[in-house]
Design an enzyme around this catalytic site. Structure first.
Site, short mmCIF file in Angstrom:
data_model
loop_
_atom_site.label_atom_id
_atom_site.label_comp_id
_atom_site.label_asym_id
_atom_site.label_seq_id
_atom_site.Cartn_x
_atom_site.Cartn_y
_atom_site.Cartn_z
N LYS A 1 -40.62 -0.39 -11.89
CA LYS A 1 -40.55 0.96 -11.31
C LYS A 1 -39.15 1.26 -10.80
O LYS A 1 -38.65 2.37 -10.94
CB LYS A 1 -41.58 1.09 -10.19
CG LYS A 1 -42.99 1.26 -10.74
CD LYS A 1 -44.02 1.30 -9.65
CE LYS A 1 -44.19 -0.05 -9.02
NZ LYS A 1 -45.34 -0.20 -8.15
N ASP B 1 -47.78 0.13 -15.24
CA ASP B 1 -47.93 -0.47 -13.91
C ASP B 1 -49.14 0.09 -13.16
O ASP B 1 -49.88 -0.64 -12.51
CB ASP B 1 -46.66 -0.25 -13.08
CG ASP B 1 -46.82 -0.83 -11.68
OD1 ASP B 1 -46.99 -2.05 -11.58
OD2 ASP B 1 -46.82 -0.06 -10.71
N SER C 1 -43.95 -5.60 -11.39
CA SER C 1 -44.45 -4.28 -11.00
C SER C 1 -43.36 -3.51 -10.24
O SER C 1 -43.05 -2.36 -10.54
CB SER C 1 -45.71 -4.49 -10.14
OG SER C 1 -46.01 -3.36 -9.39
N ARG D 1 -55.42 -5.38 -11.34
CA ARG D 1 -55.08 -6.52 -10.46
C ARG D 1 -55.84 -6.41 -9.15
O ARG D 1 -56.35 -7.40 -8.61
CB ARG D 1 -53.57 -6.55 -10.21
CG ARG D 1 -52.77 -7.02 -11.41
CD ARG D 1 -51.29 -6.75 -11.22
NE ARG D 1 -50.76 -7.36 -10.03
CZ ARG D 1 -49.70 -6.90 -9.35
NH1 ARG D 1 -49.05 -5.84 -9.79
NH2 ARG D 1 -49.28 -7.52 -8.28
N HIS E 1 -36.43 -1.10 -1.56
CA HIS E 1 -37.87 -1.31 -1.76
C HIS E 1 -38.36 -2.34 -0.76
O HIS E 1 -37.77 -3.41 -0.61
CB HIS E 1 -38.16 -1.81 -3.17
CG HIS E 1 -39.62 -2.11 -3.36
ND1 HIS E 1 -40.53 -1.14 -3.73
CD2 HIS E 1 -40.33 -3.25 -3.18
CE1 HIS E 1 -41.73 -1.68 -3.77
NE2 HIS E 1 -41.64 -2.96 -3.44
N1 URA Z 1 -45.86 -3.28 -4.68
C1 URA Z 1 -45.82 -2.94 -5.98
O1 URA Z 1 -45.23 -1.97 -6.37
N2 URA Z 1 -46.46 -3.74 -6.86
C2 URA Z 1 -47.12 -4.83 -6.50
O2 URA Z 1 -47.64 -5.50 -7.35
C3 URA Z 1 -47.18 -5.17 -5.14
C4 URA Z 1 -46.51 -4.38 -4.24
#
Ligand code: URA
Length: 435
Positions: free
Chosen positions: A188, A162, A184, A169, A83
């Site tokens: 995921k 999310d 967040s 947000r 990620h």
């Molecule tokens: N990427 C994400 O998945 N969530 C965030 O809050 C910021 C970047």
């Protein structure tokens, strides 16, 4: 039991919330029982007073549990993903994931759209003609089982809170809270059912968090959360002062990722993708040295195995894999505007933030969640930091289909470049390792 307003007050007064309290907030919000205004107040209180490590972990757990994580136990391979916290021209995951799959790992990618000046893997892949990312769970698992890799978009089942929270947000200036980002991302990633995860946390002008200290804190927080959940996890802190590679924009980045997988990519991009893939192999296999993993990753890139995986996955998801070699099949912009160097010198800076924002103005990204994007547009750099340029030489080209914001984009790109009479010292792309 406390009322929701009491939980908001608790956070406003900088008190620590329990897992149970955080689960009430997250579940209630996901089910529509808690209103945006109460959740917005809670997020702002947390962003201002900060969340503790335990609260960040509770947020992650609550967001994960309110959906239905994938069960990939039927696939008898270690599950791994990478990620990136997001950068400009960052197509590393599209190269590293097929390398890791070619090494015999399962890489179940839930890809995300871009936000602000930062591009997203989902938008890039969706520029491939007919490529589908709205896979059912069964399709997703079948493709991972057959090819070691699949790319799906986030669904309403996987960490559904999310999606809703992110929009809120975005509208309430609470995106850049490290704990909210960590929860967040990690909710995921944990929903993918992973054994191992390699984080690429960007530092520098083009990154989500501007200070190195904050980026390091974010990396440490995600590692702490991952470890609590028994994940093998490491984070690279990597430089995002200038864009990665030469292309910025969705179809343009697919072209460059494809060139890199065919051995013709720029050195910064190829080097980082191999490093990320090597760490995916190293963490997931658990019985190979990092040096062996590096040479495995490089070998699978050089011999075309990783490219073959990507071609197969594109086909399996309905996409036209010919577009990976015949780039005219990708969406094409109609206009080109070249920016040239006003004088001779060395390029000492290309502000990734300005380049990313210019690409958004051209239409490659979203100012707000839900905006439409144009997959064809973007920017191709013709030189990078450290290169010598003559007066009048091309610095970069802007590709557009709509001229509405071209002048503003050109201004930003011109401001992004700095020239100096001395060649700047080369800088390492990998700034640090957090583990
Ligand atoms: N990427 C994400 O998945 N969530 C965030 O809050 C910021 C970047």
């Amino acid at each position: 039991m406390d009322r929701i307003v009491d939980l908001v007050r608790k956070k406003r007064d900088a008190e620590e919330l329990t897992l149970e309290e955080i689960e009430r907030l997250i579940n209630g919000y996901a089910r529509g029982e808690i209103q945006d205004y109460q959740m917005a107040a809670f997020l702002m209180a947390g962003a201002c007073n900060d969340f503790s490590e335990a609260e960040a972990a509770s947020l992650t757990t609550a967001m994960l549990r309110c959906g239905q994580p994938l069960d990939l136990s039927g696939i008898n391979k270690p599950k791994v993903d990478t990620h990136s916290t997001g950068g400009v021209g960052d197509k590393v995951g599209i190269i590293a994931a097929p390398i890791a799959a070619a090494a015999g790992l399962a890489v179940p990618v839930i890809a995300e759209p871009g936000f602000g000046h930062v591009g997203g893997t989902l938008d890039k892949l969706q520029s491939i003609p007919s490529f589908r990312t709205d896979l059912t769970r069964d399709e997703f698992m079948e493709i991972v089982a057959a090819h070691g890799l699949a790319f799906a978009s986030q669904s309403n089942e996987l960490a559904p809170a999310d999606k809703k929270l992110y929009s809120l947000r975005d509208a309430t200036a609470t995106v850049d809270s490290p704990a909210l980002i960590a929860a967040s991302v990690m909710s995921k990633k944990m929903a993918e059912g992973l054994d191992a995860l390699v984080l690429d946390v960007k530092v520098g002008r083009g990154s989500l968090l501007k200070s190195k200290t904050e980026s390091r804190r974010l990396a440490q927080l995600m590692i702490t959360i991952g470890r609590r959940m028994n994940l093998r996890i490491q984070a690279l802190l990597t430089d995002m002062d200038q864009p990665l590679g030469y292309t910025v924009g969705n179809a343009l980045e697919i072209m460059e990722a494809s060139q890199t997988l065919q051995g013709q990519g720029p050195q910064d991009l190829a080097g980082l993708a191999v490093e990320v893939a090597a760490r995916m192999i190293y963490l997931a296999k658990n019985d190979v040295s990092l040096e062996t993993a590096r040479s495995t990753a490089q070998g699978l890139l050089d011999d075309g195995s990783a490219f073959a995986v990507l071609q197969n996955v594109i086909r399996a998801q309905g996409g036209n894999a010919d577009a990976l070699t015949q780039f005219e099949l990708l969406p094409n912009a109609t206009g080109e505007h070249i920016i040239t160097s006003p004088r001779e010198g060395y390029i000492s800076r290309i502000n990734a933030d300005d380049i990313g924002r210019a690409a958004v103005l051209l239409g490659s990204g979203r100012e707000r969640m839900g905006d439409n994007i144009d997959p064809a547009v973007g920017i191709i750099l013709q030189a990078k930091v450290g290169d010598a340029v003559a007066a009048g030489a091309g610095l970069c080209a802007l590709y557009y289909t709509d001229e509405a914001q071209l002048t503003e984009a050109v201004q930003l790109v011109e401001d992004a470049f700095r020239l100096s009479s001395n060649q700047p010292e080369p800088r390492d792309l990998v700034v640090d390792l957090v583990q």
